[in-house]
Scaffold this active site. Structure first.
Site, short mmCIF file in Angstrom:
data_model
loop_
_atom_site.label_atom_id
_atom_site.label_comp_id
_atom_site.label_asym_id
_atom_site.label_seq_id
_atom_site.Cartn_x
_atom_site.Cartn_y
_atom_site.Cartn_z
CG ASP A 224 -5.24 -8.10 3.89
OD1 ASP A 224 -4.60 -7.32 3.19
OD2 ASP A 224 -4.94 -8.35 5.07
CD GLU B 91 0.79 -7.67 7.83
OE1 GLU B 91 0.55 -6.64 8.46
OE2 GLU B 91 0.85 -7.70 6.60
C1 FRU Z 1 -2.30 -7.28 5.68
C2 FRU Z 1 -2.85 -6.42 6.80
C3 FRU Z 1 -3.36 -7.27 7.94
C4 FRU Z 1 -4.36 -6.37 8.60
C5 FRU Z 1 -4.94 -5.62 7.42
C6 FRU Z 1 -5.33 -4.20 7.71
O1 FRU Z 1 -2.27 -6.67 4.46
O2 FRU Z 1 -1.85 -5.53 7.27
O3 FRU Z 1 -2.36 -7.73 8.81
O4 FRU Z 1 -5.33 -7.08 9.31
O5 FRU Z 1 -3.96 -5.64 6.40
O6 FRU Z 1 -6.04 -3.65 6.65
#
Ligand code: FRU
Length: 510
Positions: free
Chosen positions: A64, A246
């Site tokens: 992300d 998320e």
């Molecule tokens: C989204 C996610 C978020 C988390 C991160 C962990 O892709 O699952 O919810 O904070 O990636 O790397």
């Protein structure tokens, strides 16, 4: 609806088996009578499948985008980063900066895991009024708000292993100090409690945090970024729920003289073409509660490869989006060598009404024009690896655009009148055996009744981004061809059904 445990489980890093790219290879060269030693330097940004107009980390794993913030002419991009492997691992915040959203310079890692856990996704704000008190000697603090994910707590089966913490920087993001009293927002016992996105809500003179809490978004407010009060929840009975919620984002956009509020929610699995996807809601926010204007489930990007996208803070009237150009279904398996995964193009967001419903429109940022090579070639059969092309088409009939190469591989982007859908077919576009189901066709609805379609297509070494109908329908798809898909051919059920109105090769950003 919960994340499969394996999502956050650490795999044995493959990297120990793969020579890190960007390292200097010493090759014994026996080409002359006396054995010599030759120095071969491999350019990591020319490696197979390396995007030439998209950000990807110089090496290792990325997911992300985090902490997108614009400060004094510099766009900051922090990102979920695992510096010791090319698969997901203990998360850090990597960092890159750019003055034009395209040419990125990777910076030292910003945040490292610590005794409270890994550094998961979050956001960053410019605390201009020093509400946090972190400012010193007139220096305005940048404050990062992120999730601390405690892997030990997770292993023990606790339910409160994700908590929200903050850190600040007084040198424009170069170095960060974590707050002594972290976490600032404690988990009440919800396993998925993460990805804080914070904005300044001027009418209420307060910060507002959107937080993904399992199957809904919870809103919190604060005067100082340290003490948070719960305001409301949204979404348990709204939108798509094929997976855990998320990476939210909440921001205002003006349209028709009125302020609308847009709420993003990424969801995995349950995206429109399987796996990861980002839905959005448009409505009103009163500083405490979000109320959607309609009940339609809408997606920022219907393609399989745009996830966890959020927007930059502090960009005035511009609203600029960046997503992670992959999908949790196969992000850990894609066949790149020394790094894994790239970001989408940065996109500018606007609103538009169709049949009385307000939709989001995305377009590549205007800065992309500066990468166009001049003079543009007219009829592309170029072998170019990265280019932008514009098309006009008759949407009363089927049409398609086929991108291909001399190796016989092809990607088909088209419109199917019978179902009123755009599609991207990557079944024949190169390597696909790394994941069952990767070789597939993805679909997106056409959201306008206009009989004429305008399409903008941006192709890079291993991705295509389609902006149809002014960005009302967007599709992003990655693929792994043996050679660039530089050849374009057009097909239509009517004689003048589709025509190419522009084409330009794009300069590499590296
Ligand atoms: C989204 C996610 C978020 C988390 C991160 C962990 O892709 O699952 O919810 O904070 O990636 O790397």
């Amino acid at each position: 609806m919960r994340l499969p445990a394996s999502r956050f489980a650490i795999r044995s890093p493959l990297t120990s088996l793969v020579p890190a790219l960007g390292t200097v290879l010493l090759a014994a060269c026996l080409c002359s009578a006396s054995a010599q030693t030759a120095l071969v330097v491999e350019d990591p940004y020319r490696e197979a499948f390396r995007p030439q107009i998209h950000f990807s980390p110089r090496e290792k794993w990325m997911n992300d985008p985090n902490g997108l913030v614009y400060v004094h002419g510099v766009y900051h991009l922090f990102f979920q980063y695992y510096p010791h492997g090319t698969t997901w691992g203990p998360m850090h915040w990597g960092h890159a900066t750019s003055r034009d959203l395209l040419h990125w310079r990777q910076q030292p890692i910003a945040l490292y895991p610590d005794s409270l856990g890994y550094i998961f996704s979050g956001s960053a704000v410019v605390d201009s009024n020093n509400t946090s008190g972190f400012g010193r000697n007139g220096k305005i603090p940048l404050v990062a708000i992120f999730t601390h994910h405690d892997p030990e707590g997770e292993k023990k089966g606790a339910s409160n292993y994700q908590n929200e913490s903050i850190a600040y920087s007084l040198d424009e993001g170069k170095t960060w100090v974590k707050y002594r009293h972290n976490p600032v927002l404690k988990n009440p016992g919800i396993k998925d409690f993460r990805d804080p996105k914070v904005i300044w809500y001027a009418p209420g003179n307060k910060w507002v945090m959107s937080l993904a809490t399992k199957d809904r978004i919870s809103f919190f407010s604060s005067a100082d970024l340290k003490n948070w009060k719960k305001e409301s929840e949204f979404g348990a009975d709204k939108g798509a729920h094929g997976g855990v919620w998320e990476c939210p984002d909440l921001f205002p956009l003006t349209f028709d003289g009125k302020t609308w509020w847009v709420l993003f929610v990424s969801i995995n699995p349950g995206g429109p073409n399987g796996g990861s996807g980002t839905q959005y809601f448009i409505g009103q926010f009163d500083g405490s509660r979000f109320t959607p204007a309609d009940e339609q489930t809408k997606w920022i990007d219907y393609g399989p490869d745009d996830y966890a996208g959020v927007t930059w803070s502090n960009t005035g009237n511009r609203r600029i989006f960046l997503g992670w150009m992959s999908n949790w279904n196969y992000a850990n398996e894609v066949p790149t060598r020394s790094w894994r995964n790239a970001m989408t193009l940065p996109r500018e967001l606007r609103l538009r009404k169709e049949d009385n419903t307000v939709f989001l429109c995305s377009q590549p940022v205007k800065e992309l024009n500066a990468l166009k090579l001049h003079p543009p070639a007219a009829l592309p059969d170029s072998g170019a690896s990265q280019y932008i092309a514009g098309f006009r088409a008759d949407a009363t009939k089927d049409f398609s655009i086929v991108l291909s190469n001399a190796a016989g591989e092809s990607l088909t982007i088209g419109f199917d009148k019978a179902s009123d859908r755009y599609y991207i077919d990557r079944r024949h576009a190169g390597l696909a055996a790394f994941h069952q189901g990767f070789a597939a066709t993805s679909y997106a609805p056409r959201l306008t009744r206009d009989s004429k379609a305008t399409l903008t297509l941006v192709v890079d070494a291993a991705s295509a981004e389609l902006f149809a109908d002014g960005g009302l329908t967007v599709m992003t798809s990655i693929f792994f061809p043996a050679k660039p898909l530089g050849r374009i051919s057009l097909h239509s059920a009517s004689p003048d059904g589709i025509r190419q109105v522009s084409w330009s090769e794009l300069k590499s950003i590296w």
